[in-house]
Design a protein around this motif. Structure first.
Motif, mmCIF file in Angstrom:
data_model
loop_
_atom_site.group_PDB
_atom_site.id
_atom_site.type_symbol
_atom_site.label_atom_id
_atom_site.label_comp_id
_atom_site.label_asym_id
_atom_site.label_seq_id
_atom_site.Cartn_x
_atom_site.Cartn_y
_atom_site.Cartn_z
ATOM 1 N N LEU A 187 0.833 -1.200 0.000
ATOM 2 C CA LEU A 187 0.000 0.000 0.000
ATOM 3 C C LEU A 187 0.867 1.250 0.000
ATOM 4 C CD1 LEU A 187 -2.969 -0.424 2.524
ATOM 5 C CD2 LEU A 187 -3.125 0.457 0.206
ATOM 6 N N THR A 188 0.430 2.266 -0.727
ATOM 7 C CA THR A 188 1.079 3.573 -0.682
ATOM 8 C C THR A 188 0.077 4.606 -0.173
ATOM 9 O OG1 THR A 188 0.455 4.042 -2.978
ATOM 10 C CG2 THR A 188 2.610 3.028 -2.598
ATOM 11 N N THR A 235 -4.641 10.045 -1.034
ATOM 12 C CA THR A 235 -4.656 9.087 -2.130
ATOM 13 C C THR A 235 -3.733 7.915 -1.807
ATOM 14 O OG1 THR A 235 -2.895 10.288 -3.267
ATOM 15 C CG2 THR A 235 -5.154 10.848 -3.866
ATOM 16 N N LYS A 292 -2.572 3.558 -3.321
ATOM 17 C CA LYS A 292 -2.839 2.434 -4.221
ATOM 18 C C LYS A 292 -2.548 1.121 -3.508
ATOM 19 C CE LYS A 292 -2.173 0.769 -8.937
ATOM 20 N NZ LYS A 292 -1.562 1.033 -10.259
ATOM 21 N N VAL A 294 -1.792 -2.787 -4.188
ATOM 22 C CA VAL A 294 -1.375 -3.768 -5.192
ATOM 23 C C VAL A 294 -1.079 -5.084 -4.494
ATOM 24 C CG1 VAL A 294 -0.441 -2.017 -6.762
ATOM 25 C CG2 VAL A 294 1.061 -3.076 -5.054
ATOM 26 N N GLY A 323 -2.701 -3.804 -9.419
ATOM 27 C CA GLY A 323 -3.760 -3.222 -8.612
ATOM 28 C C GLY A 323 -4.796 -4.243 -8.175
ATOM 29 N N THR A 358 -11.206 0.289 -3.238
ATOM 30 C CA THR A 358 -10.255 0.550 -4.308
ATOM 31 C C THR A 358 -10.967 0.577 -5.658
ATOM 32 O OG1 THR A 358 -9.746 -1.807 -4.507
ATOM 33 C CG2 THR A 358 -8.323 -0.499 -3.085
ATOM 34 N N SER A 359 -10.385 1.326 -6.595
ATOM 35 C CA SER A 359 -10.924 1.413 -7.956
ATOM 36 C C SER A 359 -10.563 0.155 -8.740
ATOM 37 C CB SER A 359 -10.342 2.632 -8.663
ATOM 38 O OG SER A 359 -8.962 2.407 -8.961
ATOM 39 N N THR A 375 -8.316 -0.184 -10.734
ATOM 40 C CA THR A 375 -6.861 -0.296 -10.839
ATOM 41 C C THR A 375 -6.183 -0.342 -9.472
ATOM 42 O OG1 THR A 375 -6.649 2.115 -11.005
ATOM 43 C CG2 THR A 375 -6.812 0.863 -13.074
ATOM 44 N N GLY A 376 -6.996 -0.385 -8.402
ATOM 45 C CA GLY A 376 -6.438 -0.462 -7.059
ATOM 46 C C GLY A 376 -6.194 0.872 -6.387
ATOM 47 N N THR A 377 -6.568 1.988 -7.037
ATOM 48 C CA THR A 377 -6.300 3.298 -6.457
ATOM 49 C C THR A 377 -7.319 3.658 -5.385
ATOM 50 O OG1 THR A 377 -7.562 4.411 -8.189
ATOM 51 C CG2 THR A 377 -5.198 4.135 -8.545
ATOM 52 N N ARG A 436 -8.853 7.156 -3.006
ATOM 53 C CA ARG A 436 -8.912 8.616 -2.939
ATOM 54 C C ARG A 436 -10.092 9.041 -2.077
ATOM 55 N NH1 ARG A 436 -7.070 12.881 -6.254
ATOM 56 N NH2 ARG A 436 -8.334 14.785 -6.089
#
Length: 247
Positions: A146-147, A164, A166, A168, A179, A205-206, A208-210, A212
């Motif tokens: 995770l970031t 924000t 992500k 993965v 993601g 998560t979206s 793509t794994g993002t 926000r």
């Protein structure tokens, strides 16, 4: 300790069941994998973990064959001499990558993640033996990362912060991190001078794994994302991102 043989595609051959039964046959009471913790594997490094089979016999346990069996044909096997009359510990090494130079150069696949079972064939000093299918179980999971980024920083008290990040996880088929979509991740805050994080929101998560979301800036402190894991994927926590809140 014996050499580990690995077969992950197709049906594996389990240890042969002991023939005959008598009052002096050994007994397998259970098997503990990785000291009771999940086995979490990334994409590059070997992961080695112990398996301890416990049991009893009038003459004591002497040797054990251990099979690990997982989803979609996942299979590992090895053996070991017992370190005591009631306990036999061996070790397994797994990796997402192929094993160069191995007699069985095979690797983990994404489909192998999940719950695995342990079969044990235990031999006693006096020659008796017993086969114990399902002596234990454990979870073999894909590693996650995770970031996090909280901005702007510094920020005025009462203003909004955008956080924000992500999520993965290891892809054992492609040997990359990708993601992880549709997973609930906790946004947590730790005030400056405190050692405790508190959950303030949960965000999915979206595709793509993002991640926000926006929150109000109240005091100095650290923001992070925290994923608790799933049936096939290990947990992950981002390092806290400090935000200076100014009056």
């Amino acid at each position: 300790m014996g050499t580990v043989a690995v077969v992950l595609v197709g049906a594996g051959t389990t240890a042969d069941a002991a023939t005959g039964a008598s009052a002096t046959d050994p007994v397998v009471s259970g098997a503990v994998v990785n000291s009771g913790h999940d086995v979490i594997v990334g994409i590059t490094r070997d992961v080695t973990f112990p398996v301890t089979v416990t049991g009893s016999d009038d003459s004591g346990l002497s040797f054990v064959d251990v099979d690990l069996k997982g989803p979609h044909g996942g299979f590992y096997t090895t053996d070991a001499y017992c370190e005591s009359p009631t306990a036999c510990t061996t070790a397994f090494t797994v990796n997402a990558h192929l094993a160069p130079g191995s007699d069985d150069p095979v690797d983990l696949a994404n489909a192998n993640a999940g719950t695995w079972s342990v079969d044990a064939l235990a031999d006693a000093v006096d020659g008796g033996s017993v086969f114990a299918p399902g002596a234990g179980s454990f979870a073999l999971k894909r590693a996650a990362r995770l970031t996090v980024n909280a901005a702007p920083e510094p920020v005025a008290k009462g203003a909004r912060i955008t956080v924000t990040g992500k999520l993965v996880r290891a892809n054992w088929d492609t040997y990359r991190y990708a993601g992880y979509a549709g997973r609930a991740v906790k946004l947590q805050f730790r005030p400056k001078g405190s050692s405790t994080y508190t959950t303030v929101a949960t965000v999915n998560t979206s595709s793509t794994g993002t991640l926000r979301t926006t929150v109000k800036a109240v005091k100095d402190g650290y923001w992070r994302w925290n994923f608790t894991g799933s049936a096939t994927t290990g947990p992950a926590k981002a390092a806290g991102d400090f935000v200076d809140v100014r009056s």
